[in-house]
Design a protein around this motif. Structure first.
Motif, PDB file in Angstrom:
ATOM      1  N   THR A  47       0.832  -1.209   0.000  1.00 40.62           N
ATOM      2  CA  THR A  47       0.000   0.000   0.000  1.00 40.62           C
ATOM      3  C   THR A  47       0.862   1.253   0.000  1.00 40.62           C
ATOM      4  N   GLU A  48       1.928   1.253   0.811  1.00 45.60           N
ATOM      5  CA  GLU A  48       2.834   2.398   0.852  1.00 45.60           C
ATOM      6  C   GLU A  48       3.537   2.594  -0.483  1.00 45.60           C
ATOM      7  N   GLN A  49       3.954   1.490  -1.095  1.00 43.90           N
ATOM      8  CA  GLN A  49       4.622   1.598  -2.392  1.00 43.90           C
ATOM      9  C   GLN A  49       3.685   2.156  -3.454  1.00 43.90           C
ATOM     10  N   LYS A  50       2.427   1.704  -3.426  1.00 47.15           N
ATOM     11  CA  LYS A  50       1.452   2.212  -4.389  1.00 47.15           C
ATOM     12  C   LYS A  50       1.218   3.708  -4.174  1.00 47.15           C
ATOM     13  N   ALA A  51       1.168   4.128  -2.912  1.00 48.75           N
ATOM     14  CA  ALA A  51       0.966   5.552  -2.622  1.00 48.75           C
ATOM     15  C   ALA A  51       2.145   6.368  -3.126  1.00 48.75           C
ATOM     16  N   ASN A  52       3.349   5.874  -2.894  1.00 50.64           N
ATOM     17  CA  ASN A  52       4.543   6.580  -3.364  1.00 50.64           C
ATOM     18  C   ASN A  52       4.573   6.647  -4.883  1.00 50.64           C
ATOM     19  N   LEU A  53       4.214   5.535  -5.542  1.00 53.63           N
ATOM     20  CA  LEU A  53       4.195   5.516  -7.004  1.00 53.63           C
ATOM     21  C   LEU A  53       3.145   6.475  -7.549  1.00 53.63           C
ATOM     22  N   SER A  54       1.966   6.503  -6.903  1.00 53.16           N
ATOM     23  CA  SER A  54       0.907   7.408  -7.335  1.00 53.16           C
ATOM     24  C   SER A  54       1.340   8.859  -7.201  1.00 53.16           C
ATOM     25  N   GLU A  55       2.029   9.182  -6.097  1.00 52.04           N
ATOM     26  CA  GLU A  55       2.523  10.546  -5.886  1.00 52.04           C
ATOM     27  C   GLU A  55       3.568  10.907  -6.933  1.00 52.04           C
ATOM     28  N   LEU A  56       4.441   9.962  -7.259  1.00 50.58           N
ATOM     29  CA  LEU A  56       5.464  10.195  -8.283  1.00 50.58           C
ATOM     30  C   LEU A  56       4.831  10.423  -9.647  1.00 50.58           C
TER      31      LEU A  56
END
Length: 238
Positions: A47-56
């Motif tokens: 979930t954290e990785q997806k959030a970081n990817l979405s922000e990027l």
């Protein structure tokens, strides 16, 4: 004879007993071991990785939009500069009254990326050649029609005057039995009228109050008529 015995006195000195040096005691601080870190569940990590990817990805999208806007703005500025350079003396007060620039000068009508002047002065009107020189003096030329949409726009701004044989000169003429636009390309629209109007000739005249696809008349170039000028707009439409 008895041997003579001599006695010597031996004195022993006794001092206080030597104290033993105490050995230094070293104290070491013993810290309790930290508890081992408990790894986060895989679901939380994903979930954290997806959030970081979405922000990027959102940051990249914003950057791309800004880059595209800068590219458009630069293209628009280069376009405007190209229009200005066509003038030997740019009419700032006409294009930019109150320091705010407009796409067209007063009395010119904008359509898409062009400005059009419909010459509506009273008689005497002008021959085809005189009409073209007038347009050229305005850093323009007789209108070149590129398609039905532009043809319909022009037809909607022409007015009936004097009689049914009179109309508006535009930038089409006959050369070596071929109808050619003043920018050099051959005509393939052929919006000619089915009627015979006045004296036939090698210059194209647009007749008001007629079907847009049947409104061009091959007229004598010395016939006196109104006309239509065209030039690029100073500012491109968004």
């Amino acid at each position: 004879m008895e041997e003579e015995v001599s006695y010597s006195t031996v004195a022993f000195k006794y001092g206080p007993p030597r104290e033993k040096k105490e050995e230094a005691t070293i104290y070491a601080e013993v810290k309790p071991e930290a508890p081992a870190a408990v790894p986060a569940p895989i679901g939380v990590i994903m979930t954290e990785q997806k959030a970081n990817l979405s922000e990027l990805m959102e940051g990249m999208r914003i950057l791309e939009n800004k880059t595209a806007k800068l590219r458009r703005d630069r293209g628009d500025l280069n376009y405007t500069l190209g229009v200005i350079l066509n003038f030997s003396s740019f009419p700032v007060t006409e294009y930019c009254p109150d320091k705010k620039c407009q796409p067209c000068r007063p009395n010119w009508i904008r359509f898409q990326e062009k400005c059009y002047l419909f010459y509506e002065e009273e008689h005497p009107w002008k021959t085809w050649e005189e009409s073209r020189r007038y347009c050229q003096n305005e850093t323009a030329d007789l209108v070149v029609i590129d398609g039905l949409q532009e043809q319909e726009f022009i037809k909607n701004h022409t007015k009936f005057y004097f009689d049914r044989c009179h109309g508006y000169w535009f930038g089409l003429y006959e050369k070596d039995k071929t109808w050619v636009w003043i920018d050099g390309h051959n005509d393939n629209l052929r919006f000619w009228t089915n009627e015979t109007l006045g004296s036939s000739g090698p210059c194209a005249l647009m007749i008001p109050r007629s079907n847009p696809t049947q409104s061009w008349d091959p007229a004598d170039c010395v016939f006196l008529n109104k006309f239509i000028c065209e030039r690029e707009a100073l500012i491109r439409s968004e």
